[in-house]
Design a protein around this motif. Structure first.
Motif, PDB file in Angstrom:
ATOM      1  N   ALA A 162       0.836  -1.195   0.000  1.00  0.00           N
ATOM      2  CA  ALA A 162       0.000   0.000   0.000  1.00  0.00           C
ATOM      3  C   ALA A 162       0.872   1.247   0.000  1.00  0.00           C
ATOM      4  O   ALA A 162       1.893   1.316   0.690  1.00  0.00           O
ATOM      5  N   THR A 163       0.472   2.246  -0.784  1.00  0.00           N
ATOM      6  CA  THR A 163       1.154   3.531  -0.813  1.00  0.00           C
ATOM      7  C   THR A 163       0.121   4.646  -0.738  1.00  0.00           C
ATOM      8  O   THR A 163      -1.061   4.445  -1.063  1.00  0.00           O
ATOM      9  N   LEU A 164       0.572   5.821  -0.311  1.00  0.00           N
ATOM     10  CA  LEU A 164      -0.269   7.007  -0.278  1.00  0.00           C
ATOM     11  C   LEU A 164       0.525   8.186  -0.812  1.00  0.00           C
ATOM     12  O   LEU A 164       1.764   8.209  -0.738  1.00  0.00           O
ATOM     13  N   GLN A 165      -0.190   9.186  -1.327  1.00  0.00           N
ATOM     14  CA  GLN A 165       0.466  10.348  -1.913  1.00  0.00           C
ATOM     15  C   GLN A 165       0.699  11.448  -0.888  1.00  0.00           C
ATOM     16  O   GLN A 165      -0.115  11.666   0.007  1.00  0.00           O
TER      17      GLN A 165
ATOM     18  N   GLY B 191       2.868  16.844  -2.327  1.00  0.00           N
ATOM     19  CA  GLY B 191       3.506  17.107  -3.610  1.00  0.00           C
ATOM     20  C   GLY B 191       3.283  16.030  -4.649  1.00  0.00           C
ATOM     21  O   GLY B 191       3.843  16.100  -5.749  1.00  0.00           O
ATOM     22  N   GLY B 192       2.479  15.002  -4.322  1.00  0.00           N
ATOM     23  CA  GLY B 192       2.164  13.959  -5.290  1.00  0.00           C
ATOM     24  C   GLY B 192       3.114  12.786  -5.285  1.00  0.00           C
ATOM     25  O   GLY B 192       2.999  11.892  -6.129  1.00  0.00           O
ATOM     26  N   GLN B 193       4.033  12.729  -4.334  1.00  0.00           N
ATOM     27  CA  GLN B 193       4.974  11.615  -4.267  1.00  0.00           C
ATOM     28  C   GLN B 193       4.313  10.399  -3.622  1.00  0.00           C
ATOM     29  O   GLN B 193       3.597  10.534  -2.632  1.00  0.00           O
ATOM     30  N   GLU B 194       4.541   9.209  -4.189  1.00  0.00           N
ATOM     31  CA  GLU B 194       4.002   7.970  -3.634  1.00  0.00           C
ATOM     32  C   GLU B 194       4.963   7.439  -2.577  1.00  0.00           C
ATOM     33  O   GLU B 194       6.142   7.198  -2.858  1.00  0.00           O
ATOM     34  N   LEU B 195       4.451   7.244  -1.362  1.00  0.00           N
ATOM     35  CA  LEU B 195       5.275   6.748  -0.271  1.00  0.00           C
ATOM     36  C   LEU B 195       4.639   5.520   0.363  1.00  0.00           C
ATOM     37  O   LEU B 195       3.418   5.348   0.328  1.00  0.00           O
ATOM     38  N   SER B 196       5.470   4.691   0.975  1.00  0.00           N
ATOM     39  CA  SER B 196       4.943   3.597   1.779  1.00  0.00           C
ATOM     40  C   SER B 196       4.190   4.187   2.964  1.00  0.00           C
ATOM     41  O   SER B 196       4.363   5.366   3.309  1.00  0.00           O
ATOM     42  N   LEU B 197       3.364   3.384   3.622  1.00  0.00           N
ATOM     43  CA  LEU B 197       2.582   3.896   4.752  1.00  0.00           C
ATOM     44  C   LEU B 197       3.503   4.409   5.860  1.00  0.00           C
ATOM     45  O   LEU B 197       3.222   5.449   6.467  1.00  0.00           O
TER      46      LEU B 197
ATOM     47  N   SER C 133      -4.713  13.014   5.502  1.00  0.00           N
ATOM     48  CA  SER C 133      -5.877  12.707   4.672  1.00  0.00           C
ATOM     49  C   SER C 133      -5.542  11.595   3.687  1.00  0.00           C
ATOM     50  O   SER C 133      -4.547  11.687   2.949  1.00  0.00           O
ATOM     51  N   LEU C 134      -6.363  10.560   3.645  1.00  0.00           N
ATOM     52  CA  LEU C 134      -6.097   9.442   2.746  1.00  0.00           C
ATOM     53  C   LEU C 134      -6.377   9.793   1.291  1.00  0.00           C
ATOM     54  O   LEU C 134      -5.762   9.228   0.384  1.00  0.00           O
TER      55      LEU C 134
END
Length: 349
Positions: free
Chosen positions: A146-149, A152-158, A225-226
């Motif tokens: 699972a990742t979240l933004q 700035g729009g970067q995808e990171l691990s939880l 915020s998810l």
């Protein structure tokens, strides 16, 4: 009437039988799975690279190529909390792992199925054997990565995302403890950069969001915020983590004899056993109960005799399965229908 199945013809010509909360498709799961409900758990007991049926790779060397499109399809339809149990031989899993990892599946642990010495008793020629007799298979547990933004729009691990959300507030890290009402656990566990990271419970995430909103830098994007638009909800955050029900004294070595007796499915037309490697229902039940709750959906993309589907309906789960072999498919339908007919009404509602 509970056991009567309805047959529908999919657009590719494959037959789908619906039996209560389960459906079994005669055909390729890659074609069928887009119509399935999203899974909480996937139990994959597919090819081992033995070349025993049409389309199966003839050696483990071809397994990564075989499983890649399946792993991608599973990830596309999976929820953040989806668990994948991947059955194979030791070398088969080793060859397949890169494809699973590439397509978004995160390794959690390896379970060894120990079939016991009786599995090979009397079947080993000590004069010709050049290795140790094999009495094991692997069931490897993965979870959907699972990742979240970020803002700035970067995808990171939880793990990375939770820390980044706190840091953008500009508040000292140690204030997270006061936010969560703990002595030091929030900084040490929820916001750590090292390997000793704890998935914060939803209540803690909401508390940190509230603290940052009240005391941190003003922002148009709600903290933690998810979706980048609304304040976090505890239940929604908790659903980002794969489910797990712990059983005391259960280790990663599961000692269970191969299927014999009344559980072993006989050939529908002829004599002998129908499937060479039928999995024990006890193992399927163990996997499903560990990774799902009642009412959840279980996928069995390589159905065979649909042992996972039988276990799923037995324990009040929904199930979707697919099987290419017509004889296996026919036997699986009979088996699941019988399971549903013998269940209490409360389990089939």
């Amino acid at each position: 009437m509970r056991g009567k199945g309805r047959v529908g013809i999919a657009k590719d010509g494959d037959a789908t039988v619906r039996l209560g909360a389960a459906s079994i498709t005669r055909g390729d799961s890659l074609k069928a799975c887009d119509a399935w409900l999203p899974p909480a758990c996937i139990i994959s007991d597919g090819p081992y690279g033995l070349g025993k049926y049409p389309g199966e790779p003839v050696s483990p060397d071809g397994l990564a190529e075989f499983y890649a499109p399946h792993a991608a399809a599973w990830a596309r339809r999976a929820e953040p909390f989806t668990t994948l149990w991947f059955w194979n031989s030791e070398i088969g899993w080793a060859k397949s792992h890169p494809a699973l990892e590439l397509h978004g599946w995160q390794y959690e642990e390896t379970v060894v199925w120990d079939k016991g010495i009786a599995h090979i008793a009397g079947n080993v020629n000590s004069r010709t054997i050049r290795g140790l007799p094999v009495v094991t298979e692997l069931a490897v547990r993965y979870t959907r990565r699972a990742t979240l933004q970020t803002e700035g729009g970067q995808e990171l691990s939880l793990k990375e995302w939770v820390r980044a959300e706190w840091l953008r507030s500009g508040l000292p890290m140690n204030q997270s403890n006061a936010a969560c009402g703990v002595a030091n656990a929030a900084t040490r566990k929820y916001l750590t950069q090292d390997h000793v990271w704890y998935f914060p419970p939803g209540s803690a995430l909401v508390a940190m969001a509230r603290w940052c909103t009240q005391r941190g830098r003003p922002t148009s994007r709600p903290y933690f915020s998810l979706d980048g638009k609304t304040a976090p909800a505890a239940e929604a955050w908790d659903r980002m983590r794969a489910k797990w029900t712990h059983v005391h004294a259960l280790t990663n070595v599961w000692r269970e004899p191969p299927v014999h007796g009344s559980e072993r499915v006989k050939a529908l037309h002829g004599t002998g056993y129908l499937h060479a490697n039928q999995k024990p229902l006890a193992l399927m039940e163990r996997q499903i109960l560990a990774a799902t709750d009642a009412g959840d959906v279980v996928w069995e993309p390589f159905g065979g005799l649909c042992s996972a589907t039988v276990a799923a309906v037995r324990h009040g789960r929904k199930a979707h399965a697919a099987e290419l072999n017509p004889e296996f498919f026919e036997a699986a339908v009979v088996r699941v229908r019988h399971e549903i007919e013998t269940l209490p009404l409360t389990r089939t509602a």
